[in-house]
Each structure stands twice: as structure tokens, then as C-alpha cells.
Design a protein around this motif. Structure first.
Motif, PDB file in Angstrom:
ATOM      1  N   HIS A 442      53.610  40.087  45.272  1.00  0.00           N
ATOM      2  CA  HIS A 442      52.242  39.583  45.444  1.00  0.00           C
ATOM      3  C   HIS A 442      51.689  39.096  44.105  1.00  0.00           C
ATOM      4  O   HIS A 442      51.086  38.014  44.016  1.00  0.00           O
ATOM      5  CB  HIS A 442      51.358  40.696  46.010  1.00  0.00           C
ATOM      6  N   THR A 443      51.899  39.874  43.050  1.00  0.00           N
ATOM      7  CA  THR A 443      51.387  39.529  41.723  1.00  0.00           C
ATOM      8  C   THR A 443      51.956  38.208  41.234  1.00  0.00           C
ATOM      9  O   THR A 443      51.228  37.348  40.717  1.00  0.00           O
ATOM     10  CB  THR A 443      51.730  40.655  40.727  1.00  0.00           C
ATOM     11  N   HIS A 480      46.548  42.986  37.280  1.00  0.00           N
ATOM     12  CA  HIS A 480      45.395  43.323  38.127  1.00  0.00           C
ATOM     13  C   HIS A 480      45.694  44.459  39.105  1.00  0.00           C
ATOM     14  O   HIS A 480      44.801  45.223  39.462  1.00  0.00           O
ATOM     15  CB  HIS A 480      44.869  42.084  38.860  1.00  0.00           C
ATOM     16  N   ASP A 481      46.948  44.620  39.545  1.00  0.00           N
ATOM     17  CA  ASP A 481      47.303  45.714  40.464  1.00  0.00           C
ATOM     18  C   ASP A 481      48.214  46.744  39.803  1.00  0.00           C
ATOM     19  O   ASP A 481      48.863  47.527  40.498  1.00  0.00           O
ATOM     20  CB  ASP A 481      48.009  45.143  41.703  1.00  0.00           C
ATOM     21  N   SER A 496      42.270  48.776  34.379  1.00  0.00           N
ATOM     22  CA  SER A 496      41.586  48.182  33.220  1.00  0.00           C
ATOM     23  C   SER A 496      41.885  48.968  31.950  1.00  0.00           C
ATOM     24  O   SER A 496      42.032  48.390  30.864  1.00  0.00           O
ATOM     25  CB  SER A 496      40.079  48.107  33.465  1.00  0.00           C
ATOM     26  N   ASP A 497      42.010  50.300  32.081  1.00  0.00           N
ATOM     27  CA  ASP A 497      42.371  51.127  30.914  1.00  0.00           C
ATOM     28  C   ASP A 497      43.826  50.883  30.501  1.00  0.00           C
ATOM     29  O   ASP A 497      44.139  50.795  29.307  1.00  0.00           O
ATOM     30  CB  ASP A 497      42.162  52.608  31.234  1.00  0.00           C
ATOM     31  N   VAL A 520      40.506  42.774  35.160  1.00  0.00           N
ATOM     32  CA  VAL A 520      41.210  43.782  35.958  1.00  0.00           C
ATOM     33  C   VAL A 520      40.199  44.724  36.625  1.00  0.00           C
ATOM     34  O   VAL A 520      40.322  45.052  37.806  1.00  0.00           O
ATOM     35  CB  VAL A 520      42.213  44.574  35.087  1.00  0.00           C
ATOM     36  N   LYS A 521      39.191  45.118  35.882  1.00  0.00           N
ATOM     37  CA  LYS A 521      38.198  46.065  36.404  1.00  0.00           C
ATOM     38  C   LYS A 521      37.421  45.471  37.580  1.00  0.00           C
ATOM     39  O   LYS A 521      37.129  46.169  38.566  1.00  0.00           O
ATOM     40  CB  LYS A 521      37.223  46.458  35.292  1.00  0.00           C
ATOM     41  N   TYR A 522      37.106  44.178  37.516  1.00  0.00           N
ATOM     42  CA  TYR A 522      36.246  43.577  38.537  1.00  0.00           C
ATOM     43  C   TYR A 522      36.997  42.629  39.473  1.00  0.00           C
ATOM     44  O   TYR A 522      36.362  41.817  40.164  1.00  0.00           O
ATOM     45  CB  TYR A 522      35.090  42.823  37.860  1.00  0.00           C
ATOM     46  N   HIS A 523      38.320  42.745  39.550  1.00  0.00           N
ATOM     47  CA  HIS A 523      39.071  41.742  40.318  1.00  0.00           C
ATOM     48  C   HIS A 523      38.805  41.809  41.826  1.00  0.00           C
ATOM     49  O   HIS A 523      39.119  40.862  42.551  1.00  0.00           O
ATOM     50  CB  HIS A 523      40.583  41.840  40.023  1.00  0.00           C
ATOM     51  N   LEU A 524      38.217  42.901  42.312  1.00  0.00           N
ATOM     52  CA  LEU A 524      37.875  42.996  43.738  1.00  0.00           C
ATOM     53  C   LEU A 524      36.420  42.632  44.027  1.00  0.00           C
ATOM     54  O   LEU A 524      36.038  42.449  45.188  1.00  0.00           O
ATOM     55  CB  LEU A 524      38.122  44.430  44.236  1.00  0.00           C
ATOM     56  N   THR A 525      35.611  42.507  42.984  1.00  0.00           N
ATOM     57  CA  THR A 525      34.163  42.409  43.164  1.00  0.00           C
ATOM     58  C   THR A 525      33.724  41.100  43.804  1.00  0.00           C
ATOM     59  O   THR A 525      32.888  41.083  44.721  1.00  0.00           O
ATOM     60  CB  THR A 525      33.449  42.582  41.805  1.00  0.00           C
ATOM     61  N   MET A 526      34.262  39.986  43.357  1.00  0.00           N
ATOM     62  CA  MET A 526      33.783  38.693  43.827  1.00  0.00           C
ATOM     63  C   MET A 526      34.065  38.499  45.318  1.00  0.00           C
ATOM     64  O   MET A 526      33.214  38.001  46.055  1.00  0.00           O
ATOM     65  CB  MET A 526      34.409  37.568  43.012  1.00  0.00           C
TER      66      MET A 526
END
Length: 849
Positions: A442-443, A480-481, A496-497, A520-526
Motif C-alpha cells: 500500500h505504501t 506514514h503507516d 510521527s515519533d 505522519v501525525k496528521y495523515h488521517l486528519t484531512m
């Protein structure tokens, strides 16, 4: 009892005994050989008194002695020339059927060789995958002589190229990745057919039939020949043998588990088969990891052999066209070569991949083999990762070929050597969610999809081409995953860490590290905001843009969101989702650049529309808009549609229905007077017409007229609604408003009709959850559930019973799962209390579970 009946009973008893031997079924080669020999023995016993005026040959898996429990038993009756004696074939086959041996058969004559050579590649492959069983051996030998004579006369290279094309066609249909989560064991990349195709090429190239009377499979014999001819070494032979045995064993156990021929390895059977082998409920996914590793090895080998055959038959270029890259590597045409015949260092392997990407080249066959063996040595010795990261970073900066090069690096196992954190997502998957690839696949598909924007013309491509540092975006996609194997829940926070350490080790600066950490931290937010929230709600917009330090961060997150969603599965990325994400991006960018709040943006857009010529000169339109509290109405409908709404309301129509097709969806707009449980009734009427509701927007005028807009598709096809169905849908909506349609009764009929399809979806789906979120004006309820016909009706019906008023509904579909989002208040106009959450949750779960 007749001799025939005795033979039949003996065969069925022996086959049942073989199928019930669980220990033998796990030993795939031995099982298939014994099954093939058993079938062959009883065929001979049944037809031994038949004439010998033709040759009887086994074909396909029966020929290869790789007969799985319910595989086709293929026979070929070969005649020099068809005559009246061919009528005996049917009685022979009927006798086998009557005895419980379900054979498929073809009748061929020598002239068919030339005929099928030019007309039917699939049928022709059977001609050189045969094994003699019975009859006139001379006819069989003459058949093979004529077969290879015709191939030689015609152009055997053409057939190999045809087989290359056939492989590509198969990949397009069944999946070109060996890490498809629910693979076809036979036809998906890395499946059994990959090896069969290479065996066919070997037979054509070397003019011989692989099948012999030895009690081993063709694959064992083929790998033995390659080993003897020094095409592969002992370790490679063992890797390939073990991998093929596992895939074949999986097929055998799948057939036995299902009691029929089935090569699609679905989630439910994966766990059953794993537990038969010895895994338990907690470790069965390790079996699938082993399966994916084996499929990757087979797929990589088949590609290596096909490249070898291609290079051997292609017209060679002159050595004068060789370009020296450095002391170790040179390229000729599109083929990259290594100057020596020795194991490569990690740095040399990295350089090889860099040069491959830079020149859009392929590895020369010997270099490919050297890289594979060198990587296996790195893995076995656990050699320290002391290579410079310079070539890796430089490769990420190349203008093209980055994604496909990284994919090859992963296929070879080298990406996990360079990025040790990547190793844990190789082969990692979570059944029951909407992904159809393992996490690593997937990546890499995500990265390739975003790189393809370079050649497109849309808003995303403009943003992509404006980015100066694409390597930073590629690193964010790669990572990201990265934390999914640690924990699916919160993997974006943990990831993200992790990204900080990876970026520091690769030598990136603090600015790049902060950007990748953010992405990475916000990759699901949008996607969560675009698909699950009202993006015309000022509070939603304000909360969203708070996370961005600059427009650059928004640009990069938009690209990462596209890459992530477009790589989930071929059906997840839709025009509707594209439009929603773009709308959120455009609004957010305006707010960031112009320093606007959400309320200011919506107000400014509304004033802009109201002051436009078509609105300002039309008093009735202005009055209509003033009747609505939700200004997003003006963005949802065109001027023509709004005029239609005004006319229908003026006429006082009890019910007005409009249909509009928009690319992949149909929009259904209903205008009527508000009434108790109206939304639930409308959803029910749409559901009983086999419609899947993807979105519902509710606009209520101050005079109690309601304009409800639904985005729908056909439940089975997921396509727009044919115009011929519009009248029936309108009638259903009218009948339910008049109380003539017994929705509960009709809904039960619909559920029964789709029960089988629903059960299949539910077996693969994630569990149902209900979550609550606070909002300045409403309570937001998110319901995660398997997708099914009438889901929105069931939920809205229950909410009416619970005394809730729905002001907006949004549906986000992920293949077989959905997230339904509702903006609600209690009937008294107040938000839901925290103390009421648990009761409402239990009631909703009961309604849909």
C-alpha cells in the motif's frame, strides 16, 4: 456387483481416504503426486480394454502431477487425423464420469497444432504441457516432434513474447502484486501460474516437454534442471521449492476446507487454514506473512527468468553503445550491468538501484542474480547498516522512476535493510478493514500514485509540480503507516515519533524532520474532516486550519492524503472524494492566505454569490435564500436548480423529486413539507429501491419546506441510477409520504433479497462502533459499520425513536465499511448529555447489528 461398480467404489474410497489424511495434505508435493497417481491408476483400470488408435495424454495440473483435491482433471485424446473412431472418445469419457472421475477432455489432431498456434494461446499452452498415459506411444511422440517443428518454423521468440503479454493480462485481472490481501492462489502475481508460465517458456526455448513418468512434480523437476544447469544455486533452489510448496499446500487445504475447487483465499479461510497447519487464533496472521513472503519469492524468480529469456532473444546492441557510469557499472540501452562476478556490498547495491532509477533501466540478468544473493547474505549475517545514505536521498530527488525503483527494492528485500523500521510493515495486514494490500505494498503504491501526478493536469498535479523538495514528501509517504505493526489505534502518533529517528539517521535537517513528523501525525486528519464532517461548518474549518504552520504544510498534507486514499484499493478513490478533498483544500488555503475565520469565509462566499448578477437581479431568489439558515445551500446547487426549487415551492407541490447524474453518482433531491421522521422515511424509500446512500444534506426553510439532497448509487453495481428507474423511485417516495408504503414490510423483502451479499460483506467487515463528539452547536455521532442496504434508514429510524432531530448526515464509504456521521440535537433543541451517550450507543448498536 459388477467389476465397474467395484472399481468405482474402490476409487471413491481411496480418494476419500487420501483427502482425509490431514498429515499428507500438508505435504503438498507428496499429496499432489499421490492424488495424480491415484487418478491415473483408475483411469487406466477403466479404459484398459479400449482401442489404441490414438494417444491419451494428461494436461494441465494432472500432467504436472500437481493435482490439488478439486483441480480439473484434463485429458487430451490425440489423433494423427480425426476419423470415425473419435466417436469412441465420448463413451470412454462417459465411463470415467460414471466412475466418479470428473475429467475434462479435448480431442486434437496434428493439424490443430498450426491452427491453435495462431488462434488461441491458452489452448496452445496445453500442447507442450502433456504426459503420456495410454494408447499409441508413437502417436504421442510424433505429436511432440511436430509441435516443436512448427514452433521452430514459425518463430519461437514470438510465442515467448506472447506469453509475456499473457502474464501482463493476468496481472491486470487478478493483481500484479504478490501482496494482495485476498489473493487468487493460482493467478495473482506470486501464485502458482507464475512458475507455470516460466516452465512453458523453458519448454518452448529448449524444445522439450517437462512432464515425465517420474513420481515427482514438474516444478521439482524444473527447479532441478535449473540447478544442474547453474541457473540457480542450492540456496535459491531451496527457497523456491519451499515457497512453491507453501503456496501449493495452501491451495490443497483451501480445496479441502471448501469441499470444492476455489482458488480465492479470502480472510475467513486464511484463519481456518492457518489453524489447520498449527497456528492459533493469536498467531494465524504469521501464516499469511509467510504466504506473502513465499509469493514474493516466486514472483521475483518468475520476473528474473522472464527478463533472462527476454534479454536472450532480444536483438543485442553493439558494445560500442555501452556507457560507462563508473568503474563498477555500465549501461547499454536500458540494461544496467556490473563489471565483476562477485558478491556486492550494501553501498554497491544501493548504487545499482540509484543508477537503475536514473537511467530508467533494468538489471542485466547476472547483476539481478548477484543483487538477490548479496541481499540474502546481508539478511543471514545481519550485517550492520553502515552504508552512506547519500545515494538513497539522491534517488528520492530524481525527477522520475522513484516509486517503481523503491518497489523493486522492496521486492528484493533491500528497502528493509536500508530502513530497518520498514521491515515490520512488510507483509503486514489487518483483515476486515478496507485495504486490499499489505501495508508495505500500500505504501509503495501510494508513492507511485503521487509520482504519476507529474504527467496529469489537475489541481493536485499543479501542487505536486510546485513542490521543490519532493524527497521530503516521499519520506512522509514511506513512513506514514510505519507504526501500524505496533498499534493500529494511534499509529499516526507513534509513527510521527519514529519518523524523527529515521530522518535524523538519513541526514535530514531539522526543517525537513519537522515537516515529515507533522505529515505522519496528521495523515488521517484531512480525509476525516472532508468525508465525515460538514466542510461548510465554520467551527469545523477553524479547527482544521489550526494545525497548519503554513500553506506549504497544507499542500503536502493534501498530496499525502490523496496518495494514501488512492492506494487503498482500486475502488476507494472516487470523483466524489476527489471533489470533497479539493473543496476542503481550497477553503483552507483561502483561510490561511487571507487570515480568515471559518465564519468570515462562509459569509464572504455567500455575499459573493448573493451579489452576483444572477442572484441580485432576482427578488424571488434572494427571498428564497433568506428563508434558509444554512448558506452552504448556495454552494450545493446551481442557479438553475435553485430556480426549480423556488418554482416547486411556489406551486405548493406536496412532493417534488429531481434526479441529476454527476460522474459516478446520482443526486436525488426531494422537496416537501417537514414532518415527523421525514429523513428516515425518505431513506427507507430509497433503500427499498436498492439504492446505496453515500451522502445526505438537509436544508430546511423557515416556512417548514425541506430540501433534502441524497447522493446515491445502485447497491450492486455502485454505478449511477438508470433513468428508467426514476419513475419507480419517485412513486415510492410519494407513497411513503401518503402513508401507502409499508416501509418495514418492504424493507424486510429487500434485506432478504440481498442477504447473501450482505453476509459476505459482514464476514469481512470490522466491528460496529458508535462514538460521540462535541460541537459548538450540535452533538456529532459517528457510526462505524459494515456497509449494507438500508443502513441509513435503520439508523435514522432509531434516532427518531430516541427523540433526536438530524440536521445533517454524511456517509464515508470504504469498500465494505462505512462511517455515518450525524449532526443532531434532541427534540427540545438541546445537545445530548454525556450521561445519555451509553444508552443511545446501545440502542443504535442493537438496531444495526
Amino acid at each position: 456387483m459388477t467389476d465397474f461398480q467395484n472399481i468405482k467404489n474402490e476409487f471413491l474410497a481411496e480418494r476419500e481416504k487420501l483427502f482425509n489424511n490431514k498429515t499428507l495434505a500438508k505435504n503438498s508435493f507428496n499429496f499432489c503426486v499421490k492424488h495424480s497417481l491415484l487418478v491415473e491408476e483408475y483411469i487406466l483400470r477403466l479404459i484398459q480394454k479400449e482401442g489404441t488408435h490414438c494417444a491419451l495424454a494428461a494436461t494441465g495440473g494432472f500432467s504436472r502431477r500437481e493435482l490439488s483435491p478439486y483441480s480439473d482433471i484434463d485429458l487430451m485424446f490425440i489423433f494423427p487425423k480425426l476419423d470415425e473412431r473419435q466417436k469412441d472418445v465420448q463413451s470412454c469419457v462417459a465411463k470415467l464420469w460414471d466412475a466418479g472421475i470428473d475429467v475434462s477432455h479435448t480431442v486434437r489432431e496434428f493439424s490443430d497444432i498450426k491452427k491453435f498456434m495462431n488462434e488461441d494461446l491458452h489452448a496452445f499452452t496445453q500442447f507442450f504441457e502433456t504426459r503420456f498415459i495410454y494408447g499409441d506411444k508413437k502417436i504421442y511422440d510424433d505429436w511432440n516432434k511436430k509441435l516443436f517443428s512448427e514452433i521452430e518454423k514459425t518463430n519461437k521468440e514470438k510465442f515467448i513474447y506472447d506469453l509475456f503479454e499473457d502474464v501482463e493480462t493476468r496481472y491486470k485481472k487478478y493483481g500484479r502484486s504478490p501482496k494482495v490481501l485476498e489473493p487468487n492462489i493460482k493467478f495473482t502475481a506470486g501464485g502458482l501460474r507464475d512458475i507455470h508460465a516460466v516452465e512453458w517458456m523453458h519448454s518452448i526455448k529448449n524444445k522439450h516437454i517437462l512432464s515425465q513418468q517420474e513420481e515427482i512434480t514438474d516444478t521439482q523437476r524444473f527447479l532441478g534442471i535449473l540447478f544442474q544447469d547453474n541457473f540457480i544455486n542450492y540456496k535459491a533452489k531451496k527457497r523456491l521449492t519451499d515457497s512453491y510448496k507453501l503456496i501449493l499446500k495452501t491451495r490443497n487445504l483451501l480445496h479441502l476446507t471448501e469441499g470444492r475447487k476455489n482458488d480465492r483465499l479470502e480472510f475467513a479461510n486464511q484463519q481456518k487454514i492457518a489453524m489447520q497447519i498449527g497456528y492459533d487464533e493469536n498467531t494465524w496472521k504469521e501464516f499469511m506473512l509467510q504466504y506473502f513472503n513465499s509469493a514474493t519469492i516466486l514472483n521475483r524468480f518468475s520476473k528474473t527468468m522472464m527478463k533472462r529469456y527476454h534479454q536472450e532473444i532480444a536483438n543485442p546492441l553493439s558494445d560500442y553503445l555501452t556507457i560507462k557510469i563508473d568503474d563498477d557499472f555500465h549501461v547499454k540501452g536500458k540494461i544496467l550491468s556490473f563489471a565483476e562476478d562477485r558478491t556486492l556490498t550494501i553501498s554497491e547495491v544501493m548504487r545499482a538501484f540509484y543508477y537503475r532509477a536514473m537511467n530508467d533501466a533494468s538489471f542485466e540478468k547476472n547483476l539481478r542474480s548477484l543483487i538477490i544473493e548479496s541481499i540474502h547474505i546481508f539478511e543471514e549475517t545481519n550485517k550492520a547498516q553502515n552504508t552512506s545514505s547519500v545515494f538513497f536521498r539522491e534517488m528520492l530527488k530524481l525527477p522520475a522512476n522513484v516509486g517503481k525503483t523503491l518497489s523493486v527494492m522492496n521486492e528484493f528485500g533491500f528497502l528493509s535493510i536500508l530502513l530497518k523500521e520498514f521491515k515490520d510493515i512488510v507483509g503486514f495486514f489487518q483483515p476486515g478493514v478496507y485495504h486490499c494490500y499489505t501495508a508495505d505494498e500500500h505504501t509503495l503504491i501510494a508513492l507511485q500514485n503521487v509520482e504519476l501526478l507529474n504527467d496529469k493536469e489537475n489541481n493536485l498535479s499543479k501542487i505536486f509540480n510546485s513542490i521543490p523538495s519532493k524527497d521530503v514528501l516521499y519520506m512522509a509517504i514511506l513512513l506514514h503507516d510505519i507504526a501500524k505493526p505496533i498499534s493500529l489505534a494511534g499509529h499516526e502518533i507513534i509513527g510521527s515519533d519514529i519518523s524523527i529517528g529515521v530522518m535524523e539517521r538519513l541526514g535530514y535537517g531539522q526543517k525537513e524532520i519537522e515537516l515529515v513528523k507533522f505529515l505522519v501525525k496528521y495523515h488521517l486528519t484531512m480525509e476525516q474532516v472532508a468525508f465525515r464532517r460538514n466542510i461548510n461548518d465554520p467551527e469545523t474549518l477553524d479547527n482544521f486550519i489550526k494545525i497548519f504552520p503554513s500553506v506549504e504544510y497544507l499542500d503536502m498534507l493534501y498530496l499525502l492524503t490523496f496518495a494514501d486514499l488512492s492506494a487503498v484499493s482500486p475502488v476507494v478513490w472516487t470523483q466524489w472524494k476527489d471533489d470533497l478533498l479539493n473543496e476542503l483544500y481550497v477553503k483552507s488555503k483561502s483561510m490561511l492566505e487571507e487570515q480568515l475565520t471559518g465564519r468570515e469565509l462562509i459569509y464572504a462566499k455567500s455575499i459573493e454569490v448573493l451579489e452576483s448578477e444572477e442572484f441580485s437581479n432576482d427578488d424571488s431568489m434572494v427571498q428564497h435564500i433568506e428563508q434558509l439558515d444554512d448558506m452552504s445551500y448556495m454552494f450545493h446547487f446551481s442557479q438553475k436548480e435553485i430556480n426549480q426549487h423556488i418554482e416547486e415551492i411556489k406551486k405548493g407541490s406536496k412532493l417534488s423529486v429531481f434526479f441529476k447524474d454527476a460522474k459516478a453518482f446520482t443526486n436525488v433531491t426531494v422537496i416537501t413539507k417537514d414532518s415527523e421522521s421525514l429523513l428516515s422515511k425518505l431513506c427507507g424509500a430509497l433503500s427499498v429501491n436498492d439504492l446505496n446512500i453515500h451522502d445526505a444534506k438537509i436544508f430546511t426553510r423557515k416556512d417548514n419546506f425541506v430540501i433534502d439532497s441524497f447522493t446515491v448509487t445502485d447497491f450492486r453495481t455502485q454505478e449511477i441510477i438508470d433513468e428508467s428507474r426514476h419513475k419507480k423511485i419517485t412513486n415510492s417516495l410519494s407513497e411513503i409520504m401518503d402513508g401507502k408504503l409499508q416501509i418495514d414490510k418492504e424493507f424486510e423483502k429487500v434485506k432478504m433479497k440481498w442477504k447473501r451479499l450482505e453476509d459476505a460483506k459482514l464476514s469481512n467487515a470490522q466491528k460496529i462502533t458508535v462514538k460521540f463528539e462535541d460541537h459548538e452547536q450540535f452533538t456529532i455521532i459517528d457510526v462505524h459499520s459494515p456497509d449494507k442496504i438500508g443502513l441509513l434508514y435503520e439508523l435514522t429510524h432509531k434516532m427518531v425513536e430516541l427523540g433526536l432531530t438530524i440536521y445533517s448526515a454524511k456517509i464515508s464509504t470504504h469498500v465494505d465499511n462505512v462511517i455515518d456521521t450525524f449532526y443532531v440535537l434532541k427534540n427540545d433543541g438541546k445537545k445530548i448529555l454525556n450521561s445519555e451517550f451509553e444508552f443511545i450507543k446501545l440502542e443504535l448498536l442493537e438496531a444495526i447489528s
